[in-house]
Design a protein around this motif. Sequence first.
Motif, mmCIF file in Angstrom:
data_model
loop_
_atom_site.group_PDB
_atom_site.id
_atom_site.type_symbol
_atom_site.label_atom_id
_atom_site.label_comp_id
_atom_site.label_asym_id
_atom_site.label_seq_id
_atom_site.Cartn_x
_atom_site.Cartn_y
_atom_site.Cartn_z
ATOM 1 N N SER A 198 0.994 -1.145 0.094
ATOM 2 C CA SER A 198 -0.009 0.128 0.033
ATOM 3 C C SER A 198 0.981 1.311 -0.103
ATOM 4 N N CYS A 199 0.174 2.312 -0.502
ATOM 5 C CA CYS A 199 1.137 3.684 -0.577
ATOM 6 C C CYS A 199 0.018 4.558 -0.575
ATOM 7 N N VAL A 200 0.780 5.843 0.081
ATOM 8 C CA VAL A 200 -0.080 7.093 0.178
ATOM 9 C C VAL A 200 1.003 8.306 0.029
ATOM 10 N N ASP A 201 0.753 9.284 -0.375
ATOM 11 C CA ASP A 201 1.489 10.373 -0.266
ATOM 12 C C ASP A 201 1.405 11.347 0.930
ATOM 13 N N ILE A 202 2.289 11.869 1.656
ATOM 14 C CA ILE A 202 2.002 12.610 2.767
ATOM 15 C C ILE A 202 1.681 14.057 2.600
ATOM 16 N N SER A 203 0.391 14.332 2.745
ATOM 17 C CA SER A 203 -0.122 15.809 2.378
ATOM 18 C C SER A 203 -0.668 16.274 3.555
ATOM 19 N N ASP A 204 -1.572 15.483 4.134
ATOM 20 C CA ASP A 204 -2.080 15.891 5.597
ATOM 21 C C ASP A 204 -1.268 15.939 6.715
ATOM 22 N N GLY A 205 -0.313 15.057 6.699
ATOM 23 C CA GLY A 205 0.575 14.849 7.800
ATOM 24 C C GLY A 205 0.853 13.436 7.821
ATOM 25 N N LEU A 206 2.002 13.086 8.300
ATOM 26 C CA LEU A 206 2.484 11.853 8.571
ATOM 27 C C LEU A 206 1.314 10.624 9.321
ATOM 28 N N VAL A 207 1.037 11.212 10.508
ATOM 29 C CA VAL A 207 -0.075 10.346 11.415
ATOM 30 C C VAL A 207 -1.519 10.458 10.437
ATOM 31 N N ALA A 208 -1.872 11.559 9.967
ATOM 32 C CA ALA A 208 -3.163 11.453 9.354
ATOM 33 C C ALA A 208 -3.108 10.529 7.998
ATOM 34 N N ASP A 209 -2.134 10.656 7.254
ATOM 35 C CA ASP A 209 -2.073 9.958 6.036
ATOM 36 C C ASP A 209 -1.919 8.345 6.343
ATOM 37 N N LEU A 210 -1.248 8.109 7.396
ATOM 38 C CA LEU A 210 -1.128 6.688 7.877
ATOM 39 C C LEU A 210 -2.553 6.296 8.416
ATOM 40 N N CYS A 211 -3.333 6.915 9.199
ATOM 41 C CA CYS A 211 -4.722 6.603 9.333
ATOM 42 C C CYS A 211 -5.510 6.352 8.393
ATOM 43 N N HIS A 212 -5.263 7.064 7.059
ATOM 44 C CA HIS A 212 -5.997 6.681 5.768
ATOM 45 C C HIS A 212 -5.580 5.515 5.516
ATOM 46 N N ILE A 213 -4.528 4.927 5.482
ATOM 47 C CA ILE A 213 -4.100 3.710 4.879
ATOM 48 C C ILE A 213 -4.606 2.517 5.931
ATOM 49 N N ALA A 214 -4.635 2.822 7.558
ATOM 50 C CA ALA A 214 -5.086 1.743 8.394
ATOM 51 C C ALA A 214 -6.508 1.711 8.033
ATOM 52 N N GLU A 215 -7.294 2.945 7.826
ATOM 53 C CA GLU A 215 -8.491 2.853 8.177
ATOM 54 C C GLU A 215 -9.277 2.171 6.709
ATOM 55 N N TYR A 216 -8.727 2.444 5.520
ATOM 56 C CA TYR A 216 -9.233 2.018 4.297
ATOM 57 C C TYR A 216 -8.832 0.354 4.275
ATOM 58 N N SER A 217 -7.737 0.020 4.864
ATOM 59 C CA SER A 217 -7.147 -1.494 4.805
ATOM 60 C C SER A 217 -7.899 -2.196 5.845
ATOM 61 N N GLY A 218 -8.560 -1.458 6.716
ATOM 62 C CA GLY A 218 -9.089 -2.397 7.987
ATOM 63 C C GLY A 218 -8.069 -3.039 8.602
ATOM 64 N N VAL A 219 -6.857 -2.264 8.977
ATOM 65 C CA VAL A 219 -5.862 -2.577 9.988
ATOM 66 C C VAL A 219 -5.460 -1.621 10.835
ATOM 67 N N ASP A 252 2.036 18.559 4.331
ATOM 68 C CA ASP A 252 2.770 19.148 3.301
ATOM 69 C C ASP A 252 4.213 18.529 2.967
ATOM 70 N N ASP A 253 4.543 17.394 3.392
ATOM 71 C CA ASP A 253 5.727 16.796 3.044
ATOM 72 C C ASP A 253 6.052 16.376 1.743
ATOM 73 N N TYR A 254 4.986 15.674 1.082
ATOM 74 C CA TYR A 254 5.095 15.014 -0.318
ATOM 75 C C TYR A 254 5.905 13.831 -0.291
ATOM 76 N N GLU A 255 6.252 13.505 0.718
ATOM 77 C CA GLU A 255 7.153 12.087 0.798
ATOM 78 C C GLU A 255 6.105 11.073 0.749
ATOM 79 N N LEU A 256 6.622 9.876 0.275
ATOM 80 C CA LEU A 256 5.724 8.632 0.248
ATOM 81 C C LEU A 256 5.862 7.667 1.545
ATOM 82 N N LEU A 257 4.719 7.418 2.008
ATOM 83 C CA LEU A 257 4.468 6.301 3.064
ATOM 84 C C LEU A 257 3.833 5.303 2.574
#
Length: 315
Positions: A205-226, A256-261
């Motif tokens: 899985s992958c997301v780019d960090i625009s909202d913040g590392l924690v928030a974007d990791l939350c997106h991965i967790a929530e949508y992946s059900g993990v 606003d990091d625009y790194e990949l998580l």
Amino acid sequence: MNEFGIIAKHFAPLAKNFDGALGLKDDAVILSPQSGYDLVFTKDALVADVHFFVDDAPKLIAQKLLAVNVSDLAAMGAKPVGYLLAIMLPKSTDDKWLASFARGLSVGISKWGGHLIGGDTVSHNGELALSLTAIGEVPQGKALKRSTAQAGDAVFVSGTIGDSYLGLQILKGEIKAQSEYLTNRYHLPSPRIDLGHRLIGVANSCVDISDGLVADLCHIAEYSGVGAKINIADIPFSAAAKQLNPNPINLITGGDDYELLFTAPASAQTAIESLAKELALPITKIGEITSGAGVVVLDNSGTDIGIRESGYKHF
Ligand code: ADP
Ligand code: MG
């Protein structure tokens, strides 16, 4: 200059190598996807006083507009093909401003690829507002998603986190310091196109960090059900960031990091290490995906600091 003059002078030169754009002289662009590829579309809008300062250099505004969109393509594993630009200009905009803006677009396009293939140009009684649709291509069925992290995956992040947040605080005068490195990281994100593309077949899985590392990791967790657990001690911060001795919580929620998580199975570790070397881009393991729910952030002593979801709220 009227709309047509602006398009012909400033935007058409950026479309000249893309046949389907018809020199920006027709009503729309024609796009034929390469066989074996999916097209990926994304759109981000930037508004004066919200996403940039009105008196920011037009060259920087243009590059940031491209970069934030290209970063979304990178997060899907896609490479840029074309851009549709809607530009809402204040009535007072002059030719010099437009020329500099177009130069910024040209610089970004030569760094990240693609072509300007269409858009819309209007003027109004308000501040500058911009919207860009970026179109990318990715091998068919291979786009990276947020929703496919697996329990047991390791969590990785590219580059360093929080630089852009600190750069913005410096520009706003809220941190009294000078660092061209940090303010550049705010003005000129580096979308990780090559990394995203190379993560196909490697990352789950992958997301780019625009909202913040924690928030974007939350997106991965929530949508992946993990769930996910990360350690602040492992998060990569730049030397310039550390020098300001900031609260690390601000850096991992700043955005606003625009790194990949991304997340990948433990078996991918060696491939990821050699990819980092090849791309000369640090990639750091910061935690793991769990079978629970939500994101847990552990401080240096291993204590849960209790952040659950945080990040830039769009409204
Ligand atoms: P219409 O009025 O039929 O919608 P326009 O005059 O708005 O057409 O646009 C003419 C052409 O110029 C179209 O191909 C459009 O995509 C392109 N175009 C207009 N504004 C921009 C812009 N800001 N950037 C790139 N292309 C543009
Ligand atoms: Mg139009």
